[in-house]
Design a protein around this motif. Structure first.
Motif, PDB file in Angstrom:
ATOM      1  N   TYR A   7       0.289 -16.481  -2.065  1.00  0.00           N
ATOM      2  CA  TYR A   7       1.505 -16.993  -1.426  1.00  0.00           C
ATOM      3  C   TYR A   7       1.497 -16.710   0.080  1.00  0.00           C
ATOM      4  O   TYR A   7       1.721 -17.614   0.880  1.00  0.00           O
ATOM      5  CB  TYR A   7       2.730 -16.364  -2.091  1.00  0.00           C
ATOM      6  N   ILE A   8       1.231 -15.475   0.477  1.00  0.00           N
ATOM      7  CA  ILE A   8       1.293 -15.166   1.909  1.00  0.00           C
ATOM      8  C   ILE A   8       0.126 -15.778   2.682  1.00  0.00           C
ATOM      9  O   ILE A   8       0.259 -16.054   3.871  1.00  0.00           O
ATOM     10  CB  ILE A   8       1.421 -13.645   2.194  1.00  0.00           C
ATOM     11  N   LEU A   9      -0.980 -16.014   1.998  1.00  0.00           N
ATOM     12  CA  LEU A   9      -2.120 -16.635   2.686  1.00  0.00           C
ATOM     13  C   LEU A   9      -1.846 -18.096   3.054  1.00  0.00           C
ATOM     14  O   LEU A   9      -2.553 -18.664   3.883  1.00  0.00           O
ATOM     15  CB  LEU A   9      -3.398 -16.521   1.845  1.00  0.00           C
ATOM     16  N   GLN A  10      -0.798 -18.687   2.479  1.00  0.00           N
ATOM     17  CA  GLN A  10      -0.369 -20.029   2.896  1.00  0.00           C
ATOM     18  C   GLN A  10       0.111 -20.019   4.344  1.00  0.00           C
ATOM     19  O   GLN A  10       0.076 -21.037   5.015  1.00  0.00           O
ATOM     20  CB  GLN A  10       0.816 -20.527   2.063  1.00  0.00           C
ATOM     21  N   PHE A  11       0.581 -18.870   4.780  1.00  0.00           N
ATOM     22  CA  PHE A  11       1.243 -18.778   6.077  1.00  0.00           C
ATOM     23  C   PHE A  11       0.370 -18.176   7.174  1.00  0.00           C
ATOM     24  O   PHE A  11       0.609 -18.396   8.354  1.00  0.00           O
ATOM     25  CB  PHE A  11       2.540 -17.972   5.945  1.00  0.00           C
ATOM     26  N   GLN A  12      -0.623 -17.366   6.783  1.00  0.00           N
ATOM     27  CA  GLN A  12      -1.509 -16.767   7.778  1.00  0.00           C
ATOM     28  C   GLN A  12      -2.717 -16.151   7.064  1.00  0.00           C
ATOM     29  O   GLN A  12      -2.575 -15.581   5.988  1.00  0.00           O
ATOM     30  CB  GLN A  12      -0.782 -15.674   8.569  1.00  0.00           C
ATOM     31  N   ASN A  13      -3.876 -16.255   7.690  1.00  0.00           N
ATOM     32  CA  ASN A  13      -5.068 -15.627   7.138  1.00  0.00           C
ATOM     33  C   ASN A  13      -5.011 -14.119   7.344  1.00  0.00           C
ATOM     34  O   ASN A  13      -4.498 -13.645   8.362  1.00  0.00           O
ATOM     35  CB  ASN A  13      -6.332 -16.187   7.807  1.00  0.00           C
ATOM     36  N   LEU A  14      -5.521 -13.393   6.368  1.00  0.00           N
ATOM     37  CA  LEU A  14      -5.590 -11.938   6.438  1.00  0.00           C
ATOM     38  C   LEU A  14      -6.988 -11.503   6.033  1.00  0.00           C
ATOM     39  O   LEU A  14      -7.631 -12.149   5.205  1.00  0.00           O
ATOM     40  CB  LEU A  14      -4.569 -11.314   5.482  1.00  0.00           C
ATOM     41  N   TRP A 110       8.069  -1.930   3.196  1.00  0.00           N
ATOM     42  CA  TRP A 110       8.158  -3.201   3.916  1.00  0.00           C
ATOM     43  C   TRP A 110       8.015  -2.956   5.426  1.00  0.00           C
ATOM     44  O   TRP A 110       7.294  -3.659   6.116  1.00  0.00           O
ATOM     45  CB  TRP A 110       9.479  -3.886   3.591  1.00  0.00           C
ATOM     46  N   GLU A 111       8.704  -1.921   5.911  1.00  0.00           N
ATOM     47  CA  GLU A 111       8.614  -1.585   7.338  1.00  0.00           C
ATOM     48  C   GLU A 111       7.218  -1.079   7.708  1.00  0.00           C
ATOM     49  O   GLU A 111       6.710  -1.395   8.784  1.00  0.00           O
ATOM     50  CB  GLU A 111       9.687  -0.566   7.708  1.00  0.00           C
ATOM     51  N   ASN A 112       6.588  -0.286   6.825  1.00  0.00           N
ATOM     52  CA  ASN A 112       5.206   0.168   7.075  1.00  0.00           C
ATOM     53  C   ASN A 112       4.264  -1.020   7.182  1.00  0.00           C
ATOM     54  O   ASN A 112       3.365  -1.027   8.027  1.00  0.00           O
ATOM     55  CB  ASN A 112       4.719   1.100   5.960  1.00  0.00           C
ATOM     56  N   VAL A 118      -0.687  -6.779  11.849  1.00  0.00           N
ATOM     57  CA  VAL A 118      -0.387  -7.617  13.013  1.00  0.00           C
ATOM     58  C   VAL A 118       0.006  -9.009  12.513  1.00  0.00           C
ATOM     59  O   VAL A 118      -0.703  -9.602  11.699  1.00  0.00           O
ATOM     60  CB  VAL A 118      -1.606  -7.710  13.959  1.00  0.00           C
ATOM     61  N   GLY A 119       1.147  -9.485  12.956  1.00  0.00           N
ATOM     62  CA  GLY A 119       1.608 -10.812  12.551  1.00  0.00           C
ATOM     63  C   GLY A 119       2.441 -10.832  11.284  1.00  0.00           C
ATOM     64  O   GLY A 119       2.826 -11.908  10.817  1.00  0.00           O
ATOM     65  N   TRP A 120       2.753  -9.654  10.706  1.00  0.00           N
ATOM     66  CA  TRP A 120       3.535  -9.615   9.467  1.00  0.00           C
ATOM     67  C   TRP A 120       4.896 -10.274   9.656  1.00  0.00           C
ATOM     68  O   TRP A 120       5.351 -11.026   8.789  1.00  0.00           O
ATOM     69  CB  TRP A 120       3.689  -8.184   8.963  1.00  0.00           C
ATOM     70  N   GLU A 121       5.562 -10.000  10.773  1.00  0.00           N
ATOM     71  CA  GLU A 121       6.882 -10.599  11.015  1.00  0.00           C
ATOM     72  C   GLU A 121       6.783 -12.126  11.076  1.00  0.00           C
ATOM     73  O   GLU A 121       7.685 -12.827  10.621  1.00  0.00           O
ATOM     74  CB  GLU A 121       7.513 -10.039  12.286  1.00  0.00           C
ATOM     75  N   ASP A 125       8.772 -14.592   8.675  1.00  0.00           N
ATOM     76  CA  ASP A 125       9.575 -15.694   9.215  1.00  0.00           C
ATOM     77  C   ASP A 125       9.196 -17.022   8.569  1.00  0.00           C
ATOM     78  O   ASP A 125      10.061 -17.823   8.219  1.00  0.00           O
ATOM     79  CB  ASP A 125       9.417 -15.801  10.737  1.00  0.00           C
ATOM     80  N   LYS A 126       7.905 -17.256   8.399  1.00  0.00           N
ATOM     81  CA  LYS A 126       7.444 -18.504   7.785  1.00  0.00           C
ATOM     82  C   LYS A 126       7.839 -18.575   6.312  1.00  0.00           C
ATOM     83  O   LYS A 126       8.201 -19.644   5.813  1.00  0.00           O
ATOM     84  CB  LYS A 126       5.934 -18.653   7.939  1.00  0.00           C
ATOM     85  N   MET A 127       7.794 -17.437   5.609  1.00  0.00           N
ATOM     86  CA  MET A 127       8.216 -17.416   4.203  1.00  0.00           C
ATOM     87  C   MET A 127       9.702 -17.768   4.103  1.00  0.00           C
ATOM     88  O   MET A 127      10.107 -18.556   3.242  1.00  0.00           O
ATOM     89  CB  MET A 127       7.963 -16.044   3.577  1.00  0.00           C
ATOM     90  N   ILE A 128      10.503 -17.184   4.980  1.00  0.00           N
ATOM     91  CA  ILE A 128      11.946 -17.436   4.953  1.00  0.00           C
ATOM     92  C   ILE A 128      12.242 -18.882   5.336  1.00  0.00           C
ATOM     93  O   ILE A 128      13.071 -19.541   4.694  1.00  0.00           O
ATOM     94  CB  ILE A 128      12.682 -16.433   5.863  1.00  0.00           C
ATOM     95  N   GLN A 129      11.573 -19.394   6.347  1.00  0.00           N
ATOM     96  CA  GLN A 129      11.767 -20.796   6.733  1.00  0.00           C
ATOM     97  C   GLN A 129      11.399 -21.721   5.583  1.00  0.00           C
ATOM     98  O   GLN A 129      12.119 -22.688   5.307  1.00  0.00           O
ATOM     99  CB  GLN A 129      10.924 -21.137   7.959  1.00  0.00           C
TER     100      GLN A 129
END
Length: 189
Positions: A7-14, A110-112, A118-121, A125-129
């Motif tokens: 799911y998160i890889l849809q928004f940014q590569n890690l 979540w805060e950690n 880098v780029g977690w926020e 943001d992209k997940m929420i959008q």
């Protein structure tokens, strides 16, 4: 955990190290049908990712009626994120419609993750959008339609929920009484 990573890889590569770090911060949680993940009047303490099951966002109106605002299906974030982030009391309930399995991040984890990745926020943001766009698209089509059309739109937008969600919740979501929904369903068959 793979579902969340996909799911998160849809928004940014890690890279693998980042994926391993994120994975180490999540815990598995089971929530029984009808139990709450978040309750109005309480400060949300965690963010979840729904692996299995269905949640609904609901509230009680001034007459004490239970109103369903939205449904959350598998492979989506489950949180009152604004109030989680601001540490404010929730005004809605996140209730399990079925038995649910989640991956959960505590506030600290979540805060950690936010301070380490880098780029977690940006990912968040992209997940929420993405979630908000889905929600607006699905809700806006219901506004000016009659009950039958709203139910047909519900079936189109939530095809996997029709037989998994109680009629009372569907009726509340589309803004008709349960008896009206029963008549609508009878006339469609």
């Amino acid at each position: 955990m793979n579902e969340f990573i996909d799911y998160i890889l849809q928004f940014q590569n890690l890279n693998q190290q980042q994926i391993d770090f994120i994975s180490s911060k999540a815990t598995k949680l089971k929530i029984a049908k009808d139990d709450y993940f978040c309750e109005a009047g309480k400060i949300p303490r965690q963010v979840g990712f729904l692996v299995k099951g269905i949640f609904r966002i609901c509230y009680y109106n001034s007459k004490g009626e239970d109103i369903t605002k939205y449904f959350i299906e598998e492979s989506n974030i489950v949180a009152d994120y604004f109030n989680f982030k601001k540490q404010l009391e929730a005004s809605i309930y996140l209730q399990a419609v079925t038995d649910c399995e989640l991956l959960v991040f505590s506030r600290q984890n979540w805060e950690n993750t936010a301070t380490t990745i880098v780029g977690w926020e940006t990912i968040v943001d992209k997940m929420i959008q993405n979630y908000l766009l889905q929600k607006v698209k699905r809700r806006s089509s219901l506004v000016e339609q009659d009950g039958r059309s709203r139910y047909l739109e519900f079936i189109k937008d939530f095809p996997t929920l029709v037989n998994r969600v109680p009629l009372a919740y569907i009726a509340s979501f589309i803004g008709v009484t349960q008896s009206s929904l029963s008549r609508i369903r009878k006339n469609i068959r």
